[in-house]
Design a protein around this motif. Structure first.
Motif, PDB file in Angstrom:
ATOM      1  N   ARG A 151      12.420  22.185  -1.690  1.00  0.00           N
ATOM      2  CA  ARG A 151      13.411  22.698  -2.640  1.00  0.00           C
ATOM      3  C   ARG A 151      14.787  22.875  -2.011  1.00  0.00           C
ATOM      4  NH1 ARG A 151      10.048  27.163  -6.302  1.00  0.00           N
ATOM      5  NH2 ARG A 151       8.413  25.707  -6.981  1.00  0.00           N
ATOM      6  N   ARG A 152      14.860  22.919  -0.695  1.00  0.00           N
ATOM      7  CA  ARG A 152      16.164  22.939  -0.056  1.00  0.00           C
ATOM      8  C   ARG A 152      16.898  21.614  -0.219  1.00  0.00           C
ATOM      9  NH1 ARG A 152      14.487  24.092   5.966  1.00  0.00           N
ATOM     10  NH2 ARG A 152      13.010  22.470   5.308  1.00  0.00           N
ATOM     11  N   GLY A 153      16.088  20.542  -0.451  1.00  0.00           N
ATOM     12  CA  GLY A 153      16.655  19.205  -0.437  1.00  0.00           C
ATOM     13  C   GLY A 153      16.548  18.555   0.921  1.00  0.00           C
ATOM     14  N   LEU A 154      15.593  19.040   1.738  1.00  0.00           N
ATOM     15  CA  LEU A 154      15.363  18.521   3.079  1.00  0.00           C
ATOM     16  C   LEU A 154      13.907  18.096   3.229  1.00  0.00           C
ATOM     17  CD1 LEU A 154      17.209  21.278   5.155  1.00  0.00           C
ATOM     18  CD2 LEU A 154      18.106  19.023   4.515  1.00  0.00           C
ATOM     19  N   ILE A 155      13.669  17.077   4.039  1.00  0.00           N
ATOM     20  CA  ILE A 155      12.291  16.760   4.414  1.00  0.00           C
ATOM     21  C   ILE A 155      11.816  17.840   5.377  1.00  0.00           C
ATOM     22  CG2 ILE A 155      10.828  15.103   5.630  1.00  0.00           C
ATOM     23  CD1 ILE A 155      12.644  12.889   4.523  1.00  0.00           C
ATOM     24  N   HIS A 156      10.677  18.428   5.069  1.00  0.00           N
ATOM     25  CA  HIS A 156      10.180  19.584   5.807  1.00  0.00           C
ATOM     26  C   HIS A 156      10.009  19.277   7.293  1.00  0.00           C
ATOM     27  CE1 HIS A 156       7.355  22.775   7.032  1.00  0.00           C
ATOM     28  NE2 HIS A 156       7.888  23.479   6.054  1.00  0.00           N
ATOM     29  N   GLU A 157      10.173  20.307   8.115  1.00  0.00           N
ATOM     30  CA  GLU A 157      10.098  20.152   9.564  1.00  0.00           C
ATOM     31  C   GLU A 157       8.775  19.541  10.017  1.00  0.00           C
ATOM     32  OE1 GLU A 157      13.159  23.228   8.646  1.00  0.00           O
ATOM     33  OE2 GLU A 157      11.132  22.761   7.908  1.00  0.00           O
ATOM     34  N   ASN A 158       7.672  19.923   9.379  1.00  0.00           N
ATOM     35  CA  ASN A 158       6.368  19.381   9.793  1.00  0.00           C
ATOM     36  C   ASN A 158       6.318  17.868   9.590  1.00  0.00           C
ATOM     37  OD1 ASN A 158       5.778  22.037  10.231  1.00  0.00           O
ATOM     38  ND2 ASN A 158       4.219  22.219   8.638  1.00  0.00           N
ATOM     39  N   ASP A 159       6.812  17.420   8.443  1.00  0.00           N
ATOM     40  CA  ASP A 159       6.822  15.988   8.143  1.00  0.00           C
ATOM     41  C   ASP A 159       7.763  15.266   9.105  1.00  0.00           C
ATOM     42  OD1 ASP A 159       6.474  17.817   5.837  1.00  0.00           O
ATOM     43  OD2 ASP A 159       6.010  16.010   4.710  1.00  0.00           O
ATOM     44  N   VAL A 173       0.859  -1.187   0.000  1.00  0.00           N
ATOM     45  CA  VAL A 173       0.000   0.000   0.000  1.00  0.00           C
ATOM     46  C   VAL A 173       0.892   1.233   0.000  1.00  0.00           C
ATOM     47  CG1 VAL A 173      -1.789   1.278   1.223  1.00  0.00           C
ATOM     48  CG2 VAL A 173      -1.808  -1.227   1.255  1.00  0.00           C
ATOM     49  N   ASP A 174       0.761   2.045  -1.048  1.00  0.00           N
ATOM     50  CA  ASP A 174       1.551   3.273  -1.133  1.00  0.00           C
ATOM     51  C   ASP A 174       0.632   4.480  -1.010  1.00  0.00           C
ATOM     52  OD1 ASP A 174       0.407   2.663  -3.658  1.00  0.00           O
ATOM     53  OD2 ASP A 174       1.793   4.011  -4.666  1.00  0.00           O
ATOM     54  N   THR A 175       1.041   5.411  -0.175  1.00  0.00           N
ATOM     55  CA  THR A 175       0.312   6.669  -0.037  1.00  0.00           C
ATOM     56  C   THR A 175       1.319   7.725   0.397  1.00  0.00           C
ATOM     57  OG1 THR A 175      -1.707   7.676   0.859  1.00  0.00           O
ATOM     58  CG2 THR A 175      -0.352   6.425   2.390  1.00  0.00           C
ATOM     59  N   SER A 176       0.925   8.991   0.326  1.00  0.00           N
ATOM     60  CA  SER A 176       1.840  10.081   0.651  1.00  0.00           C
ATOM     61  C   SER A 176       1.457  10.733   1.968  1.00  0.00           C
ATOM     62  CB  SER A 176       1.833  11.136  -0.463  1.00  0.00           C
ATOM     63  OG  SER A 176       2.794  12.147  -0.207  1.00  0.00           O
ATOM     64  N   ILE A 177       2.451  11.232   2.676  1.00  0.00           N
ATOM     65  CA  ILE A 177       2.199  11.937   3.931  1.00  0.00           C
ATOM     66  C   ILE A 177       1.507  13.269   3.675  1.00  0.00           C
ATOM     67  CG2 ILE A 177       4.391  13.212   4.031  1.00  0.00           C
ATOM     68  CD1 ILE A 177       4.503  12.474   7.047  1.00  0.00           C
ATOM     69  N   ARG A 178       1.546  13.729   2.420  1.00  0.00           N
ATOM     70  CA  ARG A 178       0.900  14.962   1.987  1.00  0.00           C
ATOM     71  C   ARG A 178      -0.107  14.659   0.875  1.00  0.00           C
ATOM     72  NH1 ARG A 178       4.231  19.987   2.240  1.00  0.00           N
ATOM     73  NH2 ARG A 178       5.534  19.778   4.109  1.00  0.00           N
TER      74      ARG A 178
END
Length: 478
Positions: free
Chosen positions: A321-329, A275-280
């Motif tokens: 776009r920084r190349g980082l997983i966002h702080e919220n995630d 099962v694939d889904t996105s956190i967003r």
């Protein structure tokens, strides 16, 4: 035309499928030129100069995934736009034409190395559809091109646990539709990475049928053999960036492996579900989604329904776009991991005494189901329904999760079970849970309950049920 129960039971996982199933929970990383254009599906005409993640940190990605308890990462090495995250020798439409690291970078290598350094498995997503490559639509020429790129990924980055193919197949620049040579792709993977599973458009791992995190009530791993061709039939493939497609739940395929299905087919295979889904809401990063990250409670529910529903959970984390997983995630992932460790870190039944309703076979007495090992099991010595295991926890214990596992090395057998409990020896058993299949793992989510005795009744099974694991847990533990 019919598959007998005895035949269905003899269908078992390959070594690579078994190793994959034990991974349970791993990450999907959608990152590429789309991250910088705001698109989800690129057109292939994007300027590589747009690609410049100035703060890219592969270790940060891996840290975030590890914090949640993930066991691996699958990277979108090339999406439909054809832009490659490694310096492919077969196209200039790649990181080598970008300002990132002055064209000297190799993102695939950095992610693979970071995974290896922190003990995570590494897998690759390579889109067969390529909207940039001029040879796409000239089937022999493009198939050779695609295999060359596949060979690069399979020989330059160490061990690969998964090659993930989706079935998107649109027209090329020449207006022609490519005919993918799936068999040649599979042969190359088996030659170069024999332990890797080939997922979705592949023979090892089946797509669950939606991207919404929906789970079937009964998820069979033994399904009709024709299902292996479902996602690679181009007439059924996704051809446009359609948001409705990602939320589609095809209820017509709710039953894939019951006895009624077996009666209508002439061959079945071991083809387990992912099962694939996105956190967003989207697969690639969009700043507009920063306040729409799935909550910890939503992620826990997905985990328990998917991993605890005889499937593997592939959760997408799109870096910004920084190349980082966002702080919220990253925050929600860390909280998810803490909650899962708190809930499932201690089996409250570990020291319980176990009594079986009949003599058994397998590895010693029935207490082996509490040893935490997937290679041991208990089974009644002959087919007998119901087969019953009774657990005495020693004292009244608060719990709200029970985890069951079958010994799937010998197939998937259990079709229906019940859980019951009581506080005192002489009381009447009270119903807790009524379930269908178990498979690799079943997480039974319960209301908070206090009991000393728990009973597992296997009401229906294909030949002798084989129980490998039994766990009692409480999500309310601090």
């Amino acid at each position: 035309m019919a598959v007998k129960i005895e035949e269905a039971v003899r269908v078992t996982p390959s070594a690579r499928q078994l190793s994959w199933q034990q991974l349970e929970f791993y990450g999907f990383i959608h990152f590429g030129i789309n991250t910088f254009t705001g698109r989800q599906w690129g057109f292939g005409n994007e300027d590589p100069a747009l690609f410049n993640p100035t703060e890219f940190d592969a270790s940060q990605w891996v840290n975030v995934c590890r914090s949640a308890g993930m066991t691996g990462i699958i990277l979108t090495c090339k999406h439909h736009d054809g832009f490659c995250l490694w310096p492919s020798s077969y196209t200039n439409h790649s990181v080598k034409s970008s300002p990132w690291k002055n064209g000297q970078g190799d993102m695939v290598r950095e992610v693979a190395d970071a995974c290896r350094a922190q003990g995570l498995k590494f897998g690759v997503y390579l889109s067969p559809w390529d909207r940039h490559e001029p040879s796409y639509g000239d089937s022999p020429a493009y198939n050779a091109y695609f295999q060359n790129q596949l060979r690069e990924l399979l020989t330059n980055y160490g061990e690969i646990f998964c090659v993930w193919f989706d079935g998107a197949c649109g027209e090329g620049k020449n207006g022609k539709r490519q005919q993918y040579d799936w068999d040649a792709y599979y042969s190359l993977i088996r030659e170069l990475q024999p332990n890797a599973v080939i997922s979705i458009c592949g023979p090892d791992v089946r797509w669950c049928g939606n991207e919404a995190g929906h789970m079937r009530v009964s998820e069979w791993s033994v399904v009709p053999a024709v299902m292996k061709d479902n996602e690679k039939i181009q007439a059924n493939s996704q051809k446009v960036d359609d948001d409705a497609f990602s939320k589609r739940i095809d209820t017509r395929e709710e039953d894939l492996g019951s006895r009624e299905v077996l009666a209508r087919v002439d061959e079945v295979v071991w083809y387990p579900s992912e099962v694939d889904t996105s956190i967003r809401p989207k697969w690639f990063y969009d700043a507009a989604d920063d306040d729409q990250v799935k909550t910890v409670d939503q992620l826990i529910e997905l985990y328990e329904k998917i991993v605890g529903g005889n499937a593997c959970f592939l959760l997408n984390l799109p870096p910004d776009r920084r190349g980082l997983i966002h702080e919220n995630d990253a925050w929600n992932m860390a909280e998810l991991g803490q909650k899962l460790r708190s809930t499932y870190g201690t089996n409250l039944a570990a020291g319980a005494s176990v009594r079986a309703s009949q003599s058994g076979t397998g590895d010693g007495d029935a207490s082996c189901v509490l040893d935490g090992r997937s290679v041991t099991f208990w089974s009644p010595s002959e087919k007998f329904e119901p087969a019953i295991l009774e657990f005495d926890l020693g004292s009244v214990t608060l719990f709200d999760r029970i985890v069951l596992q079958e010994y799937i090395r010998s197939g998937q057998r259990i079709e229906r079970f019940q859980l019951e409990c009581k506080e005192r020896d002489k009381e009447v058993w009270k119903p807790l849970y009524d379930g269908t299949v178990i498979g690799y793992k079943k997480i039974c989510r319960l209301h908070a309950t206090g009991a000393r005795y728990i009973r597992l009744r296997i009401a229906e099974s294909r030949l002798n049920p084989m129980i490998s694991g039994f766990g009692v847990y409480c999500s309310q533990r601090s």
